[in-house]
Enzyme design. Structure first.
Site: not given
Length: 380
Positions: A48-50, A70-71, A100, A103, A106, A114, A118, A178, A373
């Site tokens: 991912c670009h992130t 993360h994906e 979670c 909270c 959520c 969250c 988060r 993502c 992707r």
């Protein structure tokens, strides 16, 4: 996998030792999950670009060595104390944000932000004890977004893991954890275009194309793609985009161009660039009385934009969204089912596949703008 439960696992991971330098695949040690955590065997991950943004480390505080990613998709190898919604063998998607369940966010039907889980781009350790689960020769290696999926095994907070249908192809649905959900959800959950309506999509990268896919699935009749790169227009047709505007081709603000094209403005606009000008244009191109613009792109933290207050008084609406307003554990399984039923077309987002040993090729493809992707097969 039962023989590894409770044990430290040695496996391969792609480590970023320095900003902007090629990742190095090395053997690391992955500690067992602690209370509230899950250890996953990652089968597929995508770039991912992130990941590229934080690997390049030009816009934030560098944190190295680090394992990005993360994906992804994988199988639960073991669970820590107190984890009840997952068990070894479950098919799952790790997510950069969490749920979670306790909270105020959520418990609210209107939020997915969250308080505990988060997204936190600066944290390189686990929440439970402030320690890393990765190490090499005794040296801790930082986590990324609580996921670090550029490793054959990773440890993730259980609230950031969604259990999915075991029949779903993991090499496809990994992209749902993502970018695809971020764009798709921004349209179907927040913009909510009606059948036959008009939608402008600002930015035709992966997130923007997912937003366009959301407009297509919603039955929008006019889907107008707005991008500074005309070469993206042909690819965007696969995602339902049927009209195109390049702001550079006009001598007036693009919002005026779109208003003239649509007899006063589009019904919905979704901004997926992070550009302040694009945000203003997206808001100002929607029709008065009922027009709604949704901001998805992430701007620089000090950015600000202005628009005339009369735009609000004329009953235009401006909204923001995070991860398409999806709660990871609650909602992701149903998004996977949309793919399984054929409603959501995921395969067309996947332009390349490479083995883990060629992970740096995925970076090259994205940096050259050649991939939407790229799937990385983690287990060779």
């Amino acid at each position: 996998m039962s023989s590894t439960v409770g044990q430290t696992i040695k496996c391969k991971a792609a480590i970023a030792w320095e900003a902007g330098k090629p990742l190095v695949i090395e053997e690391v040690e992955v500690a067992p999950p602690q209370a509230g955590e899950v250890r996953l065997k990652i089968l597929y991950t995508s770039l991912c670009h992130t990941d590229v943004y934080f690997w390049d480390a030009k816009g934030q505080t560098p944190l190295f060595p680090r394992i990005f990613g993360h994906e992804a998709s994988g199988i639960v190898e073991s669970v820590g104390e107190g984890v009840t919604h997952l068990k070894p063998g479950d098919h799952a998607l790790p997510v950069f944000t969490g749920e979670c369940g306790d909270c105020a966010h959520c418990k609210s039907e209107e939020s997915n932000m969250c308080e505990l889980l988060r997204i936190n781009t600066d944290r390189g350790v686990m929440i439970h004890d402030g320690q890393s689960r990765f190490s090499k020769n005794g040296q801790p290696i930082h986590h990324f977004l609580g996921t670090s999926t550029f490793s054959e095994y990773t440890v993730v907070h259980a609230g950031c893991v969604a259990k999915i249908n075991p029949a779903a192809p993991l090499d496809k649905v990994c992209v749902l954890s993502c970018g695809i959900c971020t764009g798709f959800g921004a349209t179907v959950n927040v913009a909510k275009p009606k059948p036959g309506s008009s939608v402008a999509i600002f930015g035709l990268g992966a997130v923007g194309l997912a937003a366009a896919e959301g407009a297509r699935v919603s039955g929008a009749s006019r889907i107008i793609g707005v991008d500074l790169v005309s070469a993206r227009f042909e690819e965007a047709k696969k995602f339902g985009v049927n009209e195109f505007v390049n702001p550079k081709d006009h001598d007036k603000p693009v919002q005026q161009v779109i208003a003239e094209m649509t007899n006063g403005g589009v019904d919905r606009a979704v901004e997926c660039t992070g550009s302040i000008q694009a945000m203003v244009s997206a808001f100002e191109c929607v029709h008065d009385g009922w027009g709604l613009a949704v901001l998805v792109g992430v701007p620089s933290k000090d950015d600000a934009f202005k628009t005339a207050p009369i735009n609000f008084l004329n009953e235009r609406t401006l909204k923001g969204t995070f991860y398409g307003n999806y709660k990871p554990r609650t909602d992701l399984p149903s998004v996977v089912e949309k793919y399984m039923s054929g409603e959501l077309e995921v395969d067309k987002f996947i332009t390349h596949t490479v083995p883990f040993s060629e992970i740096n090729k995925a970076f090259d493809l994205m940096l050259k703008g050649q991939s939407i992707r790229c799937i990385i097969r983690m287990q060779e």
